[in-house]
Design a protein around this motif. Structure first.
Motif, PDB file in Angstrom:
ATOM      1  N   LYS A  66      33.025  46.337  40.422  1.00 51.23           N
ATOM      2  CA  LYS A  66      33.962  45.936  41.481  1.00 51.23           C
ATOM      3  C   LYS A  66      33.863  46.820  42.714  1.00 51.23           C
ATOM      4  CE  LYS A  66      37.835  43.443  39.632  1.00 51.23           C
ATOM      5  NZ  LYS A  66      39.242  43.466  39.280  1.00 51.23           N
ATOM      6  N   GLN A  67      33.614  48.115  42.518  1.00 47.47           N
ATOM      7  CA  GLN A  67      33.565  49.035  43.655  1.00 47.47           C
ATOM      8  C   GLN A  67      32.429  48.719  44.616  1.00 47.47           C
ATOM      9  OE1 GLN A  67      33.168  52.756  41.636  1.00 47.47           O
ATOM     10  NE2 GLN A  67      30.968  52.564  41.356  1.00 47.47           N
ATOM     11  N   ALA A  78      31.338  45.455  45.109  1.00 50.12           N
ATOM     12  CA  ALA A  78      31.394  44.038  45.469  1.00 50.12           C
ATOM     13  C   ALA A  78      31.432  43.820  46.979  1.00 50.12           C
ATOM     14  CB  ALA A  78      32.601  43.370  44.807  1.00 50.12           C
ATOM     15  N   GLN A  79      32.311  44.494  47.681  1.00 53.88           N
ATOM     16  CA  GLN A  79      32.438  44.281  49.127  1.00 53.88           C
ATOM     17  C   GLN A  79      31.189  44.721  49.886  1.00 53.88           C
ATOM     18  OE1 GLN A  79      35.107  42.459  50.205  1.00 53.88           O
ATOM     19  NE2 GLN A  79      33.847  42.255  52.030  1.00 53.88           N
ATOM     20  N   PRO A  80      30.603  45.901  49.587  1.00 56.57           N
ATOM     21  CA  PRO A  80      29.366  46.272  50.289  1.00 56.57           C
ATOM     22  C   PRO A  80      28.215  45.282  50.036  1.00 56.57           C
ATOM     23  CG  PRO A  80      30.332  48.211  49.279  1.00 56.57           C
ATOM     24  CD  PRO A  80      31.129  47.026  48.804  1.00 56.57           C
ATOM     25  N   VAL A  81      28.130  44.719  48.822  1.00 57.40           N
ATOM     26  CA  VAL A  81      27.093  43.717  48.544  1.00 57.40           C
ATOM     27  C   VAL A  81      27.373  42.463  49.367  1.00 57.40           C
ATOM     28  CG1 VAL A  81      26.150  42.170  46.787  1.00 57.40           C
ATOM     29  CG2 VAL A  81      26.531  44.564  46.236  1.00 57.40           C
ATOM     30  N   ARG A  82      28.609  42.018  49.355  1.00 59.41           N
ATOM     31  CA  ARG A  82      29.004  40.807  50.101  1.00 59.41           C
ATOM     32  C   ARG A  82      28.741  40.960  51.596  1.00 59.41           C
ATOM     33  NH1 ARG A  82      34.142  40.463  48.260  1.00 59.41           N
ATOM     34  NH2 ARG A  82      33.555  39.309  46.421  1.00 59.41           N
ATOM     35  N   ASP A  83      29.014  42.166  52.129  1.00 59.78           N
ATOM     36  CA  ASP A  83      28.841  42.428  53.562  1.00 59.78           C
ATOM     37  C   ASP A  83      27.404  42.728  53.959  1.00 59.78           C
ATOM     38  OD1 ASP A  83      31.565  42.108  53.812  1.00 59.78           O
ATOM     39  OD2 ASP A  83      31.989  44.271  53.865  1.00 59.78           O
ATOM     40  N   GLY A  84      26.506  42.856  52.975  1.00 56.93           N
ATOM     41  CA  GLY A  84      25.112  43.157  53.274  1.00 56.93           C
ATOM     42  C   GLY A  84      24.843  44.629  53.518  1.00 56.93           C
ATOM     43  N   LEU A  85      25.824  45.496  53.225  1.00 49.64           N
ATOM     44  CA  LEU A  85      25.633  46.939  53.404  1.00 49.64           C
ATOM     45  C   LEU A  85      24.855  47.539  52.239  1.00 49.64           C
ATOM     46  CD1 LEU A  85      29.203  47.834  54.677  1.00 49.64           C
ATOM     47  CD2 LEU A  85      27.129  47.491  56.031  1.00 49.64           C
ATOM     48  N   LYS A  86      25.051  46.994  51.046  1.00 52.89           N
ATOM     49  CA  LYS A  86      24.316  47.437  49.859  1.00 52.89           C
ATOM     50  C   LYS A  86      23.215  46.419  49.619  1.00 52.89           C
ATOM     51  CE  LYS A  86      24.825  48.712  45.004  1.00 52.89           C
ATOM     52  NZ  LYS A  86      23.748  49.660  45.111  1.00 52.89           N
ATOM     53  N   ARG A  87      21.995  46.815  49.889  1.00 54.65           N
ATOM     54  CA  ARG A  87      20.872  45.875  49.835  1.00 54.65           C
ATOM     55  C   ARG A  87      19.853  46.211  48.765  1.00 54.65           C
ATOM     56  NH1 ARG A  87      19.073  44.202  55.716  1.00 54.65           N
ATOM     57  NH2 ARG A  87      17.469  43.448  54.334  1.00 54.65           N
ATOM     58  N   TYR A 133      26.705  38.806  41.264  1.00 55.86           N
ATOM     59  CA  TYR A 133      28.069  38.551  40.835  1.00 55.86           C
ATOM     60  C   TYR A 133      28.795  39.860  40.591  1.00 55.86           C
ATOM     61  CZ  TYR A 133      26.796  33.693  39.757  1.00 55.86           C
ATOM     62  OH  TYR A 133      26.395  32.403  39.833  1.00 55.86           O
ATOM     63  N   THR A 134      30.105  39.763  40.480  1.00 55.56           N
ATOM     64  CA  THR A 134      30.922  40.821  39.918  1.00 55.56           C
ATOM     65  C   THR A 134      31.812  40.167  38.869  1.00 55.56           C
ATOM     66  OG1 THR A 134      32.365  42.701  40.358  1.00 55.56           O
ATOM     67  CG2 THR A 134      32.804  40.706  41.612  1.00 55.56           C
ATOM     68  N   GLY A 135      32.046  40.884  37.776  1.00 52.78           N
ATOM     69  CA  GLY A 135      32.894  40.360  36.711  1.00 52.78           C
ATOM     70  C   GLY A 135      32.239  39.315  35.838  1.00 52.78           C
ATOM     71  N   LEU A 136      30.918  39.365  35.689  1.00 53.12           N
ATOM     72  CA  LEU A 136      30.246  38.409  34.808  1.00 53.12           C
ATOM     73  C   LEU A 136      30.825  38.518  33.399  1.00 53.12           C
ATOM     74  CD1 LEU A 136      26.426  38.438  35.652  1.00 53.12           C
ATOM     75  CD2 LEU A 136      27.960  36.499  35.708  1.00 53.12           C
ATOM     76  N   ARG A 137      30.858  37.401  32.701  1.00 52.30           N
ATOM     77  CA  ARG A 137      31.387  37.300  31.339  1.00 52.30           C
ATOM     78  C   ARG A 137      32.886  37.567  31.262  1.00 52.30           C
ATOM     79  NH1 ARG A 137      26.469  40.198  27.993  1.00 52.30           N
ATOM     80  NH2 ARG A 137      24.859  38.855  28.799  1.00 52.30           N
ATOM     81  N   THR A 138      33.582  37.369  32.366  1.00 50.14           N
ATOM     82  CA  THR A 138      35.042  37.466  32.379  1.00 50.14           C
ATOM     83  C   THR A 138      35.591  36.248  33.123  1.00 50.14           C
ATOM     84  OG1 THR A 138      35.258  38.635  34.497  1.00 50.14           O
ATOM     85  CG2 THR A 138      34.883  39.990  32.537  1.00 50.14           C
ATOM     86  N   ARG A 139      36.901  36.070  33.057  1.00 48.44           N
ATOM     87  CA  ARG A 139      37.527  34.964  33.797  1.00 48.44           C
ATOM     88  C   ARG A 139      37.536  35.214  35.290  1.00 48.44           C
ATOM     89  NH1 ARG A 139      43.130  33.615  31.113  1.00 48.44           N
ATOM     90  NH2 ARG A 139      42.693  35.175  29.547  1.00 48.44           N
ATOM     91  N   LEU A 194      28.917  36.886  44.640  1.00 49.97           N
ATOM     92  CA  LEU A 194      28.860  37.684  45.861  1.00 49.97           C
ATOM     93  C   LEU A 194      27.864  37.091  46.855  1.00 49.97           C
ATOM     94  CD1 LEU A 194      28.839  41.220  44.228  1.00 49.97           C
ATOM     95  CD2 LEU A 194      30.798  39.936  45.100  1.00 49.97           C
ATOM     96  N   GLY A 195      26.833  36.440  46.345  1.00 50.35           N
ATOM     97  CA  GLY A 195      25.834  35.816  47.203  1.00 50.35           C
ATOM     98  C   GLY A 195      24.524  35.610  46.473  1.00 50.35           C
TER      99      GLY A 195
END
Length: 68
Positions: free
Chosen positions: A7-8, A10-19, A41-47, A52-53
């Motif tokens: 989860k920590q 998720a946002q950088p991946v979504r924003d393209g900062l973590k590539r 993804y984030t949270g695979l195998r959960t509800r 993320l993209g």
């Protein structure tokens, strides 16, 4: 290729900062190749799973790390 991020990240991946990501190749059924599509993804195998993209893999490098 499915990639799950904590989860920590998720946002950088979504924003393209973590590539980039480092993954263990030991237990992989499918080894990533240039041109494959990474479904991130984030949270695979959960509800609470969230896509993320989807991005093409444009470089794969093999790293060897040793602990001494």
């Amino acid at each position: 290729m499915l990639l799950n991020f904590q989860k920590q990240f998720a946002q950088p991946v979504r924003d393209g900062l973590k590539r980039q990501t480092i993954r263990s190749a030991g237990a992989r059924v499918h080894v990533p190749k240039v041109g494959d599509v990474a479904h991130c993804y984030t949270g695979l195998r959960t509800r609470g799973v969230q896509l993320l993209g989807k991005w093409p893999i444009n470089r794969v490098e093999v790293l060897r790390m040793e602990i001494r």
